[in-house]
Design a protein around this motif. Structure first.
Motif, PDB file in Angstrom:
ATOM      1  N   LEU A 147     -34.096  -6.812  16.208  1.00  0.00           N
ATOM      2  CA  LEU A 147     -35.475  -7.172  15.877  1.00  0.00           C
ATOM      3  C   LEU A 147     -35.567  -7.591  14.412  1.00  0.00           C
ATOM      4  O   LEU A 147     -36.163  -8.624  14.078  1.00  0.00           O
ATOM      5  CB  LEU A 147     -36.410  -5.994  16.155  1.00  0.00           C
ATOM      6  CG  LEU A 147     -37.865  -6.133  15.692  1.00  0.00           C
ATOM      7  CD1 LEU A 147     -38.581  -7.196  16.520  1.00  0.00           C
ATOM      8  CD2 LEU A 147     -38.594  -4.798  15.784  1.00  0.00           C
ATOM      9  N   SER A 148     -34.966  -6.791  13.538  1.00  0.00           N
ATOM     10  CA  SER A 148     -34.999  -7.080  12.107  1.00  0.00           C
ATOM     11  C   SER A 148     -34.224  -8.348  11.777  1.00  0.00           C
ATOM     12  O   SER A 148     -34.691  -9.210  11.022  1.00  0.00           O
ATOM     13  CB  SER A 148     -34.426  -5.900  11.312  1.00  0.00           C
ATOM     14  OG  SER A 148     -35.160  -4.727  11.541  1.00  0.00           O
ATOM     15  N   TYR A 149     -33.040  -8.473  12.364  1.00  0.00           N
ATOM     16  CA  TYR A 149     -32.187  -9.615  12.042  1.00  0.00           C
ATOM     17  C   TYR A 149     -32.844 -10.936  12.434  1.00  0.00           C
ATOM     18  O   TYR A 149     -32.937 -11.867  11.633  1.00  0.00           O
ATOM     19  CB  TYR A 149     -30.827  -9.478  12.732  1.00  0.00           C
ATOM     20  CG  TYR A 149     -29.939 -10.686  12.522  1.00  0.00           C
ATOM     21  CD1 TYR A 149     -29.242 -10.846  11.328  1.00  0.00           C
ATOM     22  CD2 TYR A 149     -29.834 -11.673  13.491  1.00  0.00           C
ATOM     23  CE1 TYR A 149     -28.445 -11.962  11.113  1.00  0.00           C
ATOM     24  CE2 TYR A 149     -29.046 -12.789  13.286  1.00  0.00           C
ATOM     25  CZ  TYR A 149     -28.351 -12.924  12.100  1.00  0.00           C
ATOM     26  OH  TYR A 149     -27.562 -14.040  11.886  1.00  0.00           O
ATOM     27  N   PHE A 150     -33.314 -11.036  13.682  1.00  0.00           N
ATOM     28  CA  PHE A 150     -33.911 -12.294  14.133  1.00  0.00           C
ATOM     29  C   PHE A 150     -35.283 -12.524  13.516  1.00  0.00           C
ATOM     30  O   PHE A 150     -35.713 -13.675  13.377  1.00  0.00           O
ATOM     31  CB  PHE A 150     -33.988 -12.329  15.661  1.00  0.00           C
ATOM     32  CG  PHE A 150     -32.660 -12.623  16.302  1.00  0.00           C
ATOM     33  CD1 PHE A 150     -32.138 -13.902  16.301  1.00  0.00           C
ATOM     34  CD2 PHE A 150     -31.910 -11.605  16.886  1.00  0.00           C
ATOM     35  CE1 PHE A 150     -30.908 -14.178  16.869  1.00  0.00           C
ATOM     36  CE2 PHE A 150     -30.678 -11.866  17.464  1.00  0.00           C
ATOM     37  CZ  PHE A 150     -30.167 -13.158  17.454  1.00  0.00           C
ATOM     38  N   GLY A 151     -35.973 -11.432  13.134  1.00  0.00           N
ATOM     39  CA  GLY A 151     -37.225 -11.598  12.408  1.00  0.00           C
ATOM     40  C   GLY A 151     -37.014 -12.253  11.056  1.00  0.00           C
ATOM     41  O   GLY A 151     -37.882 -12.966  10.545  1.00  0.00           O
ATOM     42  N   ILE A 152     -35.821 -12.043  10.472  1.00  0.00           N
ATOM     43  CA  ILE A 152     -35.476 -12.669   9.190  1.00  0.00           C
ATOM     44  C   ILE A 152     -34.817 -14.027   9.407  1.00  0.00           C
ATOM     45  O   ILE A 152     -35.200 -15.034   8.807  1.00  0.00           O
ATOM     46  CB  ILE A 152     -34.534 -11.752   8.379  1.00  0.00           C
ATOM     47  CG1 ILE A 152     -35.244 -10.458   7.995  1.00  0.00           C
ATOM     48  CG2 ILE A 152     -34.025 -12.466   7.126  1.00  0.00           C
ATOM     49  CD1 ILE A 152     -34.319  -9.401   7.428  1.00  0.00           C
ATOM     50  N   ALA A 153     -33.804 -14.071  10.293  1.00  0.00           N
ATOM     51  CA  ALA A 153     -32.959 -15.258  10.434  1.00  0.00           C
ATOM     52  C   ALA A 153     -33.720 -16.479  10.942  1.00  0.00           C
ATOM     53  O   ALA A 153     -33.522 -17.592  10.439  1.00  0.00           O
ATOM     54  CB  ALA A 153     -31.779 -14.947  11.366  1.00  0.00           C
TER      55      ALA A 153
END
Length: 579
Positions: A53-59
């Motif tokens: 969730l965090s990674y794709f929210g940033i990427a």
């Protein structure tokens, strides 16, 4: 009678305790009823959901942030994004090695999660703390302040470092919770990889929908708060699960491989023994919680490392590992060599996958993204359809196809791992053909209506290609994860997951390189590149067909390699004893 009683007692003991070289949180042999399997892996899947969730929210919104907030131009923002992605895909090789060789998987996950959380906290501060915000005033500014740039890039690279240790160690740690020598747990492990990816896709789906919506309509800082709180809660959940986990001791994974090569080279002139049973292997009485591998006929030159000579022993009781290797160590080296062709033939699939986060999204940016007059879908959110396709595929495969295929084939898996990977490659070829067809239609509409371009064409025309690539992921990506975990030596499973991730990373770099080559060749041959200044002056439909042709040709090579592949062959008669 006494022999039968002992055998029955041993079987009961095997059901009660786990003898697969693992130990519980107190360093003892794990009790099967209270450790491992789903009761432990659910804690691990929870933190994977939060991380994705965090990674794709940033990427997925990084280029947007670099352009709109940091005011970087298109080339600079693309370069910054690619550099961050490159570091993020390479770091798992470092994290996997540290987890396997020195730290152990649980400490690696915990340390990486803390670093990851520090990055998210710093990212939140960069958006909310007045002295760290991009602009001194409340409105927009022409250039972000240097202090904001320093804090922002420090934050996202801390996330990158955290991902590097998190991804390889966490997935292998989750799979470690299942005993390969126990039939019921072995079947559950096959389901683990399916549901692991379902959780991954659920995190991805929320990342590209909910988080992007909050970033777009409420604020970047508020979105960062959601990511930080979610990650912090998952770390707490992960720690709570500590009494339920099964752990493994770290050890140098590469040293035994080097010793095999040195011993084989030193004995290169010796004749092969007439009987493979004459090759050196650890005696039953010496074996302590380690699975032995059976001899195979591939890479026969390495077998010389296990030929016994008197000079191979320091004394009568102790062998020199640089002169004499066991059959198991030789077979582990063969496993790594066998992986090279599979790794290479997986790259074209990764190149096709790379288009879903680049050109597929760019197509969405020039289409009509409105659902109603009041609501518009962010182009990056369309990627969520790929996640939906993968979740649906994994659920159907695990609950319907596998039980059906087990009855048809009479095998435990239903179909083997490499067959599953190959099916996904077929779907990736289909994706490129569909994407080419849709892009050709979009170009026709844009040419017929130069005033509006393709704005009248709905973004949901892209749904088929996103859904099909999601189906391909459900077969190939999950299969690659299981393959690189299962077929590496037991001591290298964190590195195995890192090798899987390196397929995706290397494919992204190859995709960029391929675009450069195609751009140069098409410009030289026809005077007009397939990649123009905008999509309407480009010919992505040709490029998609080109990728489909490459993947189809590669599939033929892959089938040839897969049909001759030798799977890890564990000696079923050897049972680990208490150490």
């Amino acid at each position: 009678m006494e022999h039968l009683e002992k055998g029955g007692q041993a079987e009961i003991d095997e059901q009660k305790w786990v003898y697969d070289s693992s130990f519980d949180h107190r360093g003892r042999t794990p009790l099967r009823a209270t450790t491992g399997a789903w009761k432990a892996s659910l804690f691990i899947i929870a933190i994977e959901f939060a991380e994705r969730l965090s990674y794709f929210g940033i990427a997925t919104s990084l280029v947007v942030y670099l352009t709109k907030i940091l005011h970087q131009d298109v080339k600079t923002s693309a370069r910054s994004s690619n550099q961050w992605t490159g570091v993020t895909t390479l770091m798992p090789l470092v994290g996997g090695f540290l987890g396997d060789a020195y730290l152990g998987r649980f400490p690696t996950v915990l340390l990486s999660s803390i670093i990851y959380l520090m990055g998210l906290i710093l990212l939140t501060m960069s958006s909310l703390v007045p002295s760290l915000k991009p602009c001194a005033s409340h409105g927009d500014c022409l250039e972000a302040r240097n202090v904001h740039k320093i804090v922002f890039f420090t934050a996202i690279y801390l996330v990158s470092i955290g991902t590097g240790g998190h991804k390889p160690a966490l997935e292998s740690f989750g799979a470690d919770q299942f005993d390969d020598d126990h039939p019921d747990e072995r079947k559950k492990k096959m389901s683990f990889f399916n549901w692991w990816n379902a959780a991954l896709c659920a995190g991805l789906l929320l990342g590209v929908t909910l988080i992007i919506y909050v970033q777009t309509h409420i604020g970047w800082g508020q979105a960062d708060i959601i990511l930080t709180v979610t990650m912090a809660c998952s770390v707490v959940i992960f720690i709570i699960g500590r009494p339920f986990y099964r752990y493994r001791r770290p050890g140098s994974p590469f040293r035994p491989m080097i010793q095999v090569c040195v011993a084989a080279y030193a004995k290169r002139n010796l004749p092969y023994p007439s009987n493979p049973d004459e090759l050196h292997e650890v005696a039953k009485s010496e074996k302590v919680q380690e699975r032995l591998l059976s001899h195979t006929k591939s890479f026969k030159f390495l077998d010389k490392a296990a030929i016994i000579k008197e000079q191979d022993f320091v004394d009568k009781r102790q062998k020199d590992p640089w002169r004499l290797s066991t059959v198991t160590r030789v077979e582990e080296m063969k496993l790594l060599l066998n992986m090279i062709p599979i790794w290479l033939t997986s790259l074209p699939f990764g190149i096709c996958l790379a288009q879903s986060t680049t050109y597929f999204i760019k197509q969405g940016m020039v289409l009509d993204c409105k659902i109603t007059h009041q609501f518009q879908v962010p182009p990056a959110s369309v990627y969520g359809l790929a996640a939906c396709g993968m979740i649906l595929t994994v659920a159907i495969y695990d609950r319907i196809l596998v039980p059906l295929l087990r009855r048809i084939t009479g095998t435990e898996r239903g179909i083997n791992i490499l067959q599953r990977i190959g099916i996904g490659m077929v779907f990736s070829i289909t994706t490129m053909i569909v994407a080419s067809t849709v892009e050709r239609k979009r170009l026709t509409i844009a040419q017929n209506d130069p005033l509006h371009g393709s704005d009248t064409m709905s973004v949901f025309w892209l749904a088929p290609q996103f859904i099909i690539i999601g189906i391909a992921d459900g077969f190939t990506l999950v299969g690659l994860q299981e393959y690189f975990y299962d077929q590496v030596p037991d001591s290298m499973r964190g590195i195995g997951i890192a090798l899987y991730l390196s397929v995706i990373g290397a494919a992204n770099f190859l995709s960029s390189f391929l675009i450069t080559i195609v751009d140069h060749v098409t410009r030289k041959v026809s005077g007009k590149s397939w990649f123009g200044k905008d999509l309407n002056s480009s010919r992505l439909d040709y490029f998609y067909l080109f990728l489909g042709a490459i993947t189809a040709a590669n599939l033929c090579v892959y089938v040839f390699v897969a049909r001759r592949y030798s799977y890890k062959n564990v000696q079923k008669t050897e049972v680990a004893v208490r150490g």
